[in-house]
Design an enzyme around this catalytic site. Structure first.
Site, PDB file in Angstrom:
ATOM      1  N   GLU A 164      -7.008  37.778  17.490  1.00 30.63           N
ATOM      2  CA  GLU A 164      -8.258  37.451  16.372  1.00 30.63           C
ATOM      3  C   GLU A 164      -9.760  38.312  17.184  1.00 30.63           C
ATOM      4  OE1 GLU A 164      -7.570  33.459  15.654  1.00 30.63           O
ATOM      5  OE2 GLU A 164      -6.391  33.557  14.345  1.00 30.63           O
ATOM      6  N   ASN A 170     -14.085  23.968   5.920  1.00 30.66           N
ATOM      7  CA  ASN A 170     -13.834  22.672   6.695  1.00 30.66           C
ATOM      8  C   ASN A 170     -14.405  23.312   7.914  1.00 30.66           C
ATOM      9  OD1 ASN A 170     -12.756  25.229   7.701  1.00 30.66           O
ATOM     10  ND2 ASN A 170     -11.040  23.870   7.406  1.00 30.66           N
ATOM     11  N   TYR A 195      -6.598  36.469   7.669  1.00 25.69           N
ATOM     12  CA  TYR A 195      -5.803  35.208   7.365  1.00 25.69           C
ATOM     13  C   TYR A 195      -4.414  35.902   6.595  1.00 25.69           C
ATOM     14  CZ  TYR A 195      -9.599  31.338   7.807  1.00 25.69           C
ATOM     15  OH  TYR A 195     -10.113  30.699   7.660  1.00 25.69           O
ATOM     16  N   HIS A 223     -13.395  28.021  12.033  1.00 23.23           N
ATOM     17  CA  HIS A 223     -12.072  28.000  12.823  1.00 23.23           C
ATOM     18  C   HIS A 223     -12.121  27.842  14.373  1.00 23.23           C
ATOM     19  CE1 HIS A 223      -8.429  31.490  12.951  1.00 23.23           C
ATOM     20  NE2 HIS A 223      -8.998  31.300  13.983  1.00 23.23           N
ATOM     21  N   LYS A 248     -18.336  29.323   9.423  1.00 25.85           N
ATOM     22  CA  LYS A 248     -17.373  29.936   8.565  1.00 25.85           C
ATOM     23  C   LYS A 248     -19.143  29.582   7.677  1.00 25.85           C
ATOM     24  CE  LYS A 248     -13.115  27.967   8.060  1.00 25.85           C
ATOM     25  NZ  LYS A 248     -11.345  27.478   7.763  1.00 25.85           N
TER      26      LYS A 248
HETATM   27  P1  IDP Z   1      -6.947  25.600  10.611  1.00 27.18           P
HETATM   28  O1  IDP Z   1      -8.003  26.515  10.340  1.00 27.18           O
HETATM   29  O2  IDP Z   1      -6.905  24.703  11.063  1.00 27.18           O
HETATM   30  O3  IDP Z   1      -5.690  27.402  11.591  1.00 27.18           O
HETATM   31  P2  IDP Z   1      -4.822  27.017   8.777  1.00 27.18           P
HETATM   32  O4  IDP Z   1      -2.906  26.615   8.024  1.00 27.18           O
HETATM   33  O5  IDP Z   1      -5.009  27.804   9.665  1.00 27.18           O
HETATM   34  O6  IDP Z   1      -5.935  25.843   9.350  1.00 27.18           O
HETATM   35  O7  IDP Z   1      -5.198  27.073   7.433  1.00 27.18           O
HETATM   36  C1  IDP Z   1      -6.900  27.926   7.553  1.00 27.18           C
HETATM   37  C2  IDP Z   1      -7.408  27.866   6.609  1.00 27.18           C
HETATM   38  O8  IDP Z   1      -7.169  28.027   5.438  1.00 27.18           O
HETATM   39  C3  IDP Z   1      -8.001  26.559   6.632  1.00 27.18           C
HETATM   40  O9  IDP Z   1      -8.336  26.257   7.915  1.00 27.18           O
HETATM   41  C4  IDP Z   1      -8.447  25.783   5.571  1.00 27.18           C
HETATM   42  O10 IDP Z   1      -9.865  26.736   5.345  1.00 27.18           O
HETATM   43  C5  IDP Z   1      -7.370  26.920   4.310  1.00 27.18           C
HETATM   44  N1  IDP Z   1      -6.831  26.039   3.679  1.00 27.18           N
HETATM   45  C6  IDP Z   1      -5.536  25.339   4.374  1.00 27.18           C
HETATM   46  N2  IDP Z   1      -5.059  24.418   3.469  1.00 27.18           N
HETATM   47  C7  IDP Z   1      -5.121  24.981   2.515  1.00 27.18           C
HETATM   48  C8  IDP Z   1      -5.139  24.498   1.361  1.00 27.18           C
HETATM   49  O11 IDP Z   1      -3.706  23.632   0.673  1.00 27.18           O
HETATM   50  N3  IDP Z   1      -6.595  24.624  -0.001  1.00 27.18           N
HETATM   51  C9  IDP Z   1      -7.304  25.076   0.693  1.00 27.18           C
HETATM   52  N4  IDP Z   1      -7.506  26.161   1.596  1.00 27.18           N
HETATM   53  C10 IDP Z   1      -6.824  25.357   2.697  1.00 27.18           C
HETATM   54 MG    MG Z   2      -4.940  28.560  11.602  1.00 29.13          MG
END
Ligand code: IDP
Ligand code: MG
Length: 138
Positions: A128, A114, A51, A117, A11
């Site tokens: 995807e 983070n 997303y 993805h 990312k």
């Molecule tokens: P994942 O990437 O581990 O699959 P998901 O729950 O699908 O996690 O969330 C997608 C992305 O959204 C996360 O990787 C992160 O970048 C962002 N994200 C998830 N939860 C939060 C939050 O509570 N605050 C801000 N960003 C979030």
């Molecule tokens: Mg996810």
């Protein structure tokens, strides 16, 4: 276990921090094969569609802003059990909860930045890969 393909995104935060090589190295070291890859800045439409499952969440606006904020490496990664094993290699969604040894657990500290993805199921992976690569992948 079946040979699977999963969509991995390095990312924009990872590209900005010059961690692309480190992350690709971890994917390859785990034994997976990169089948396709490209560097692109996601459009708003692509970010929102990628997303879509989070469209009702309070952080959706911030998330789309983040994923469209600069270049992303999109990769199709292949190997036995690639979908679940890559999720483990990436680590928990919130880097604060990610185990040391995982990409997020070693290299990130908070959301949404983070770094990576990874598709979370065979259905997500198919959707995807089609979204990011369309018919570029035979
Ligand atoms: P994942 O990437 O581990 O699959 P998901 O729950 O699908 O996690 O969330 C997608 C992305 O959204 C996360 O990787 C992160 O970048 C962002 N994200 C998830 N939860 C939060 C939050 O509570 N605050 C801000 N960003 C979030
Ligand atoms: Mg996810």
């Amino acid at each position: 276990m079946a040979v699977e393909r999963t969509l991995i995104l390095i990312k924009p935060d990872a590209v900005r921090r010059r961690l692309s090589g480190e992350i690709l190295g971890r994917i390859e070291a785990r034994g997976f094969t990169v089948r396709a890859g490209k560097l692109l800045t996601a459009s708003r439409d692509l970010g929102e569609r990628h997303y879509a499952e989070h469209s009702e969440k309070p952080f959706f606006g911030e998330l789309v802003q983040f994923i469209t904020s600069g270049p992303t490496w999109a990769l199709v990664v292949e190997g036995e059990g690639a979908i679940a094993t890559m999720r483990k290699t990436i680590g928990a969604t919130n880097p604060a909860d990610a185990e040391p040894g995982s990409i997020r657990g070693d290299l990130a500290s908070s959301m949404p930045d983070n770094l990576v993805h990874g598709s979370d199921s065979p259905e997500s992976a198919a959707r995807e890969v089609a979204l990011w690569f369309g018919d570029e992948l035979a």
